[in-house]
Design an enzyme around this catalytic site. Sequence first.
Site, short mmCIF file in Angstrom:
data_model
loop_
_atom_site.label_atom_id
_atom_site.label_comp_id
_atom_site.label_asym_id
_atom_site.label_seq_id
_atom_site.Cartn_x
_atom_site.Cartn_y
_atom_site.Cartn_z
N TYR A 13 64.97 56.47 -15.94
CA TYR A 13 65.88 57.52 -16.43
C TYR A 13 67.07 56.92 -17.20
CZ TYR A 13 69.28 61.39 -15.92
OH TYR A 13 70.22 62.37 -16.14
N ILE A 14 67.87 56.12 -16.55
CA ILE A 14 69.06 55.59 -17.25
C ILE A 14 68.64 54.47 -18.20
CG2 ILE A 14 71.41 54.68 -16.94
CD1 ILE A 14 71.30 55.79 -14.05
N LEU A 35 56.39 50.30 -13.91
CA LEU A 35 55.96 51.71 -13.98
C LEU A 35 55.76 52.32 -12.59
CD1 LEU A 35 53.45 51.60 -17.02
CD2 LEU A 35 55.89 52.09 -17.05
N SER A 127 76.62 51.57 -7.90
CA SER A 127 76.78 52.98 -7.56
C SER A 127 78.10 53.23 -6.85
CB SER A 127 75.63 53.38 -6.65
OG SER A 127 75.86 54.64 -6.07
N TYR A 152 69.43 51.88 1.06
CA TYR A 152 69.59 51.91 -0.39
C TYR A 152 71.02 51.52 -0.78
CZ TYR A 152 71.12 53.92 -4.78
OH TYR A 152 71.73 54.09 -5.99
N LYS A 156 72.87 48.03 -2.84
CA LYS A 156 73.84 47.97 -3.95
C LYS A 156 75.03 47.10 -3.56
CE LYS A 156 71.61 50.51 -6.91
NZ LYS A 156 70.93 49.83 -8.01
C1 UD1 Z 1 72.61 60.46 -4.03
C2 UD1 Z 1 72.81 59.31 -3.10
C3 UD1 Z 1 73.51 58.20 -3.83
C4 UD1 Z 1 72.68 57.77 -5.00
C5 UD1 Z 1 72.37 58.95 -5.89
C6 UD1 Z 1 71.31 58.54 -6.87
C7 UD1 Z 1 72.99 60.34 -0.88
C8 UD1 Z 1 73.86 60.57 0.30
N1 UD1 Z 1 73.55 59.74 -1.92
O1 UD1 Z 1 73.90 60.94 -4.42
O2 UD1 Z 1 73.71 57.12 -2.96
O3 UD1 Z 1 73.35 56.79 -5.73
O4 UD1 Z 1 71.84 60.05 -5.13
O5 UD1 Z 1 71.01 59.54 -7.74
O6 UD1 Z 1 71.83 60.73 -0.86
N2 UD1 Z 1 72.46 69.06 -3.05
C9 UD1 Z 1 72.14 70.36 -2.64
N3 UD1 Z 1 70.83 70.75 -2.72
C10 UD1 Z 1 69.83 69.93 -3.16
C11 UD1 Z 1 70.18 68.63 -3.58
C12 UD1 Z 1 71.50 68.22 -3.51
O7 UD1 Z 1 73.01 71.12 -2.23
O8 UD1 Z 1 68.67 70.35 -3.17
C13 UD1 Z 1 73.87 68.64 -3.00
C14 UD1 Z 1 74.09 67.43 -2.12
O9 UD1 Z 1 74.33 67.81 -0.79
C15 UD1 Z 1 75.32 66.81 -2.79
C16 UD1 Z 1 75.15 67.17 -4.27
O10 UD1 Z 1 74.23 68.25 -4.30
O11 UD1 Z 1 76.49 67.41 -2.31
C17 UD1 Z 1 74.60 66.02 -5.09
O12 UD1 Z 1 73.43 65.53 -4.45
P1 UD1 Z 1 72.50 64.42 -5.13
O13 UD1 Z 1 72.16 64.82 -6.51
O14 UD1 Z 1 71.37 64.15 -4.19
O15 UD1 Z 1 73.45 63.16 -5.27
P2 UD1 Z 1 74.32 62.40 -4.15
O16 UD1 Z 1 73.92 62.80 -2.79
O17 UD1 Z 1 75.75 62.55 -4.54
#
Ligand code: UD1
Length: 342
Positions: A13-14, A35, A127, A152, A156
Site C-alpha cells: 500500500y504505502i 507478494l 509507526s 507487531y 517497530k
Molecule cells: C492500527 C494498529 C496500529 C497500526 C495500524 C496499521 C491497533 C491497536 N493499532 O491502528 O498499531 O500501526 O493499525 O494500519 O490495532 N475502528 C472501528 N471499526 C472498525 C475498525 C476500526 O471503530 O471496523 C476504529 C478503531 O477502534 C480505531 C479507529 O477506528 O479507533 C482506527 O482503527 P484502525 O484503522 O484499525 O487503526 P489503529 O487501530 O489506529
Amino acid sequence: MKDLILVTGGTGYIGSHTTVELMAKGYEVVIIDNLSNSTIEVLDGIEKISGIRPAFEQFDLCDKEKLNAFFSKYKNLKAIIHFAAYKAVGESVDKPLMYYQNNLISLMNLLENMDDFGVPNIVFSSSCTVYGQPDELPVTEKAPIKPAESPYGNTKQIAEEILSDTMKVKPNLNTIALRYFNPIGAHPSTEIGELPRGIPNNLVPFVTQTAAGLREGLKVFGDDYNTPDGSAVRDYINVVDLALAHVIAIDRMLEKKNPANFEFFNLGTGTGSSVLDIVKTFEKVTGKKLNYEIVKRRAGDIEQVWADTSVANEILGWKASRSLDETLLSAWNWEKKLRGIN
Ligand code: UD1
C-alpha cells in the site's frame, strides 16, 4: 544517471504510492517484494501512472542468499526504503514468532548488506504505535516510548533500537525512521490503492467495503471514550502526502543534509478525527449512507492520538496538504474501481 533506490515492499500500500512519487522526482526504483500481501498487478498500476515500470525482484528478505545475490547484482544502490513487514496487530498476538522473525530478520539482513556493499542510507517505516497512549497531545518526537501493546508494535520499537544501535557504530550509515499515524486514501488516478486481504482490520477499508456492499455494516468500536463524541480519535493522513515525505527523506540523506545519522519524524496531519467524524465525512463526500452500529471497545485500542508535526514541518520542510474530504473520496473512488461500481 538516475539515483537508484531499493523499495522493499514496493507493491504494498504505502510502498506502491512511494514508488510512484520517487519516479516522479527522477529516481530509479527497484522493488523487492515476496507478494505475501500484494499482487504483481500493482506494477501495472504504477506503470500506468508513471509511464515507467520499476525493476522487480520477487523473494523474501529473510532469505540471506537471495538478498546477498541481489546486492551483488544492483551495485549502484544509493538508498533503501524498507516497507516490507507484517502489519496486522491481531495476527501478531496469535503468531508472535512469525512477526518477530519476519519483521526483524529482514531488517538485520538489509543492514548487514548495506554495510558490506556500501549502501549508506535507509528510510524505515515506523509507526506512532511506539508512543502507545501518550500522556500529552499532540504527541511530539520527545514523548517517551511506551511498552508495546502487541508483538507487531514491539517489532517497530525493536527495529528502531536495532537501527539506532547500529548507527552508533556505523557512522558511514544513515537512518531516517518515519513514524506514521493512520495512512488512508488512494492515488487520485485510482490506479493504485489499499488491497486488504479478507476482512479489513482498519477503519477506512472497512468503511469503503461497507459502502460497496461487501460488508453488512460497520462496527464502531466504543462510544464511551473521553473524547468529544465518545468515539476514538486518530490522525488520518493521506497516503500520497505520506509517500512524498519519503522522497524528502531520501533527498535529505543523498544531499547529506542530515546532521545526525539516526533521525526520526512524526508523519501525520496534526489534526485528530473520531471514528464518527470519519463516518460523517465519508457520508458527506460520497453521498452514501453508511450502515453502522456502536459496539464495545476493541481490545488493545488506545483512546486518542494525533501528531505534533512541527519537527517534520520545520526540518523536512514537509506538511500534509490533502484534506480529509478529498482523502476519503479517493478511498471511495478506489473501492468503486475495484468493485466495478459506477
Ligand atoms: C492500527 C494498529 C496500529 C497500526 C495500524 C496499521 C491497533 C491497536 N493499532 O491502528 O498499531 O500501526 O493499525 O494500519 O490495532 N475502528 C472501528 N471499526 C472498525 C475498525 C476500526 O471503530 O471496523 C476504529 C478503531 O477502534 C480505531 C479507529 O477506528 O479507533 C482506527 O482503527 P484502525 O484503522 O484499525 O487503526 P489503529 O487501530 O489506529
